[in-house]
Write an enzyme that holds these catalytic residues in place. Structure first.
Site, mmCIF file in Angstrom:
data_model
loop_
_atom_site.group_PDB
_atom_site.id
_atom_site.type_symbol
_atom_site.label_atom_id
_atom_site.label_comp_id
_atom_site.label_asym_id
_atom_site.label_seq_id
_atom_site.Cartn_x
_atom_site.Cartn_y
_atom_site.Cartn_z
ATOM 1 N N LYS A 107 -2.676 15.623 -9.357
ATOM 2 C CA LYS A 107 -1.983 15.333 -10.616
ATOM 3 C C LYS A 107 -1.138 16.531 -11.056
ATOM 4 C CE LYS A 107 -3.026 11.068 -11.144
ATOM 5 N NZ LYS A 107 -1.993 10.038 -11.171
ATOM 6 N N TYR B 280 -8.454 15.800 -6.898
ATOM 7 C CA TYR B 280 -7.776 14.870 -7.818
ATOM 8 C C TYR B 280 -6.882 15.654 -8.776
ATOM 9 C CZ TYR B 280 -6.818 11.494 -11.483
ATOM 10 O OH TYR B 280 -6.170 10.694 -12.399
ATOM 11 N N ASP C 234 0.874 -1.167 0.000
ATOM 12 C CA ASP C 234 0.000 0.000 0.000
ATOM 13 C C ASP C 234 0.913 1.220 0.000
ATOM 14 O OD1 ASP C 234 -1.645 2.158 0.612
ATOM 15 O OD2 ASP C 234 -2.958 0.965 1.892
ATOM 16 N N VAL D 258 -9.160 7.087 -20.027
ATOM 17 C CA VAL D 258 -8.733 5.703 -20.290
ATOM 18 C C VAL D 258 -9.752 4.777 -19.620
ATOM 19 C CG1 VAL D 258 -6.806 4.068 -20.172
ATOM 20 C CG2 VAL D 258 -6.358 6.529 -19.879
HETATM 21 P P1 NDP Z 1 -7.224 1.358 -12.039
HETATM 22 O O1 NDP Z 1 -8.198 1.634 -10.952
HETATM 23 O O2 NDP Z 1 -7.595 0.358 -13.072
HETATM 24 O O3 NDP Z 1 -5.803 0.980 -11.418
HETATM 25 C C1 NDP Z 1 -5.289 1.668 -10.313
HETATM 26 C C2 NDP Z 1 -4.147 0.885 -9.715
HETATM 27 O O4 NDP Z 1 -3.625 1.625 -8.593
HETATM 28 C C3 NDP Z 1 -4.604 -0.463 -9.193
HETATM 29 O O5 NDP Z 1 -3.660 -1.439 -9.561
HETATM 30 C C4 NDP Z 1 -4.620 -0.276 -7.682
HETATM 31 O O6 NDP Z 1 -4.248 -1.503 -7.038
HETATM 32 C C5 NDP Z 1 -3.497 0.755 -7.497
HETATM 33 N N1 NDP Z 1 -3.635 1.462 -6.230
HETATM 34 C C6 NDP Z 1 -4.612 2.294 -5.821
HETATM 35 N N2 NDP Z 1 -4.394 2.697 -4.554
HETATM 36 C C7 NDP Z 1 -3.230 2.095 -4.162
HETATM 37 C C8 NDP Z 1 -2.480 2.095 -2.963
HETATM 38 N N3 NDP Z 1 -2.865 2.801 -1.886
HETATM 39 N N4 NDP Z 1 -1.338 1.372 -2.901
HETATM 40 C C9 NDP Z 1 -0.948 0.658 -3.979
HETATM 41 N N5 NDP Z 1 -1.611 0.597 -5.132
HETATM 42 C C10 NDP Z 1 -2.751 1.308 -5.217
HETATM 43 O O7 NDP Z 1 -6.963 2.795 -12.725
HETATM 44 P P2 NDP Z 1 -5.937 3.271 -13.868
HETATM 45 O O8 NDP Z 1 -5.162 2.154 -14.406
HETATM 46 O O9 NDP Z 1 -6.725 4.104 -14.792
HETATM 47 O O10 NDP Z 1 -5.009 4.249 -13.006
HETATM 48 C C11 NDP Z 1 -3.607 4.186 -13.031
HETATM 49 C C12 NDP Z 1 -3.052 5.591 -12.964
HETATM 50 O O11 NDP Z 1 -3.430 6.306 -14.140
HETATM 51 C C13 NDP Z 1 -3.552 6.425 -11.786
HETATM 52 O O12 NDP Z 1 -2.473 7.160 -11.257
HETATM 53 C C14 NDP Z 1 -4.568 7.360 -12.441
HETATM 54 O O13 NDP Z 1 -4.700 8.559 -11.722
HETATM 55 C C15 NDP Z 1 -3.926 7.578 -13.787
HETATM 56 N N6 NDP Z 1 -4.779 8.051 -14.858
HETATM 57 C C16 NDP Z 1 -5.922 7.378 -15.193
HETATM 58 C C17 NDP Z 1 -6.712 7.861 -16.219
HETATM 59 C C18 NDP Z 1 -8.003 7.211 -16.579
HETATM 60 O O14 NDP Z 1 -8.845 7.877 -17.237
HETATM 61 N N7 NDP Z 1 -8.228 5.945 -16.237
HETATM 62 C C19 NDP Z 1 -6.322 9.046 -16.981
HETATM 63 C C20 NDP Z 1 -5.119 9.660 -16.546
HETATM 64 C C21 NDP Z 1 -4.365 9.164 -15.532
HETATM 65 P P3 NDP Z 1 -4.883 -2.099 -5.694
HETATM 66 O O15 NDP Z 1 -6.288 -1.573 -5.605
HETATM 67 O O16 NDP Z 1 -4.783 -3.577 -5.876
HETATM 68 O O17 NDP Z 1 -3.995 -1.582 -4.618
HETATM 69 C C1 8X3 Z 2 -8.144 10.714 -15.219
HETATM 70 C C2 8X3 Z 2 -8.680 11.537 -16.338
HETATM 71 O O1 8X3 Z 2 -10.181 13.526 -16.914
HETATM 72 O O2 8X3 Z 2 -11.097 11.775 -15.434
HETATM 73 O O3 8X3 Z 2 -6.964 11.265 -14.749
HETATM 74 O O4 8X3 Z 2 -9.469 13.330 -14.632
HETATM 75 S S1 8X3 Z 2 -9.895 12.585 -15.787
#
Ligand code: NDP
Ligand code: 8X3
Length: 256
Positions: free
Chosen positions: A157, A153, A60, A186
């Site tokens: 970022k 959020y 974590d 995404v």
């Molecule tokens: P998901 O929810 O699919 O994946 C998030 C990952 O982060 C999971 O593997 C989760 O694992 C892990 N996570 C969350 N909290 C913790 C914690 N406290 N400790 C360790 N691991 C943690 O989302 P995304 O793949 O979309 O997100 C990945 C990154 O991309 C994030 O930083 C997000 O902000 C960023 N992002 C996402 C976008 C989108 O539209 N999806 C756009 C731009 C950026 P677990 O729960 O098993 O710990």
């Molecule tokens: C995730 C993309 O636009 O939902 O970082 O904030 S948005």
């Protein structure tokens, strides 16, 4: 010896897809997240398919002691991390700041900013000692722009973007590269987490639009990481073609 990458948040979405593309390119992996059972499944899959070594660690990133303890005491064969992917992150809620749930703010700040800092602090000194390494921070379009309800959020970022810039200055003179990848929408578990497990509400976000896939982002990560070592892709903004800003996309676009 082959290269080693450490990925945070490898149990889902972008982190998992990045694990796959790195494994496909023969990079051994330390995969971390809170959901260990998912990591073990991924380890079996990647080892079988790509014949790489994979070390799953339940972690974590909000837990400072746990991060420092496990990442500064990696087994000998794993301790020289070449590539760090700071991907673990999340958004909780979409409330206006005046109605915001303070616990959600803490979770986002603790994960997206402090978690990234703890992990980087644990791994970077060894990169500096070896005068070699690449760090990829997964930021977001939300770090460049904000939107109603995005408040905390987006601020986390924006902090990630600034930390990448600051880090580039702090490691200047070494061979360490700091890369920021900033995606727009995404389709992952991101919206399910944002809406507290409400799958129907999350699905609607990605209806009538073609979002990026986790694999699209992983390919961008791999492009940046695989440039020659004298090249740093500082900041790559990756958007769905149907999205023109954090706020504007084909679903809400109206000509004035
Ligand atoms: P998901 O929810 O699919 O994946 C998030 C990952 O982060 C999971 O593997 C989760 O694992 C892990 N996570 C969350 N909290 C913790 C914690 N406290 N400790 C360790 N691991 C943690 O989302 P995304 O793949 O979309 O997100 C990945 C990154 O991309 C994030 O930083 C997000 O902000 C960023 N992002 C996402 C976008 C989108 O539209 N999806 C756009 C731009 C950026 P677990 O729960 O098993 O710990
Ligand atoms: C995730 C993309 O636009 O939902 O970082 O904030 S948005």
């Amino acid at each position: 010896m082959g290269k080693i990458a450490l990925i945070t948040g490898a149990s889902s979405g972008i982190g998992k897809a990045t694990a796959e593309i790195l494994a496909k390119n023969s990079i051994d992996l330390i995969i971390t997240a809170r959901r260990l059972e998912r990591l073990i499944e991924l380890k079996d899959e990647l080892q079988e398919r790509y014949k790489v070594k994979v070390l799953p660690i339940k972690l974590d990133v909000r837990n400072r002691d746990e991060v420092i303890e496990s990442l500064t005491n990696l087994p000998d064969q794993w301790k020289n991390v070449d590539i760090l992917i700071n991907n673990a992150g999340l958004s909780k809620g979409l409330d206006r700041l005046q109605d915001g749930r303070i616990d959600d703010w803490e979770v986002m700040i603790d994960t997206n900013i402090k978690g990234l800092l703890y992990v980087t602090r644990a791994i970077l000194p060894s990169m500096i000692e070896r005068n070699s390494g690449t760090i990829v921070n997964i930021a977001s379009i939300a770090g460049h722009e904000t939107y109603p309800g995005g408040n905390v959020y987006c601020a986390t970022k924006a902090a990630v973007l600034h930390l990448s810039k600051a880090l580039r200055m702090d490691v200047l003179g070494t061979n360490i590269r700091i890369i920021s990848i900033d995606p727009g929408m995404v389709e992952t578990e991101f919206s399910i987490v944002r809406f507290d497990g409400d799958i129907e509400k999350a699905k609607k976000v990605y209806e009538n639009i073609t979002p990026l896939t986790a694999e699209d982002v992983a390919e961008a990560v791999w492009f940046a990481v695989s440039r020659p070592l004298h090249v740093t892709v500082e900041d790559m903004v990756l958007m769905p073609t149907q999205q023109a800003s954090a706020l504007l996309n084909v679903k809400n676009y109206k000509r004035l």
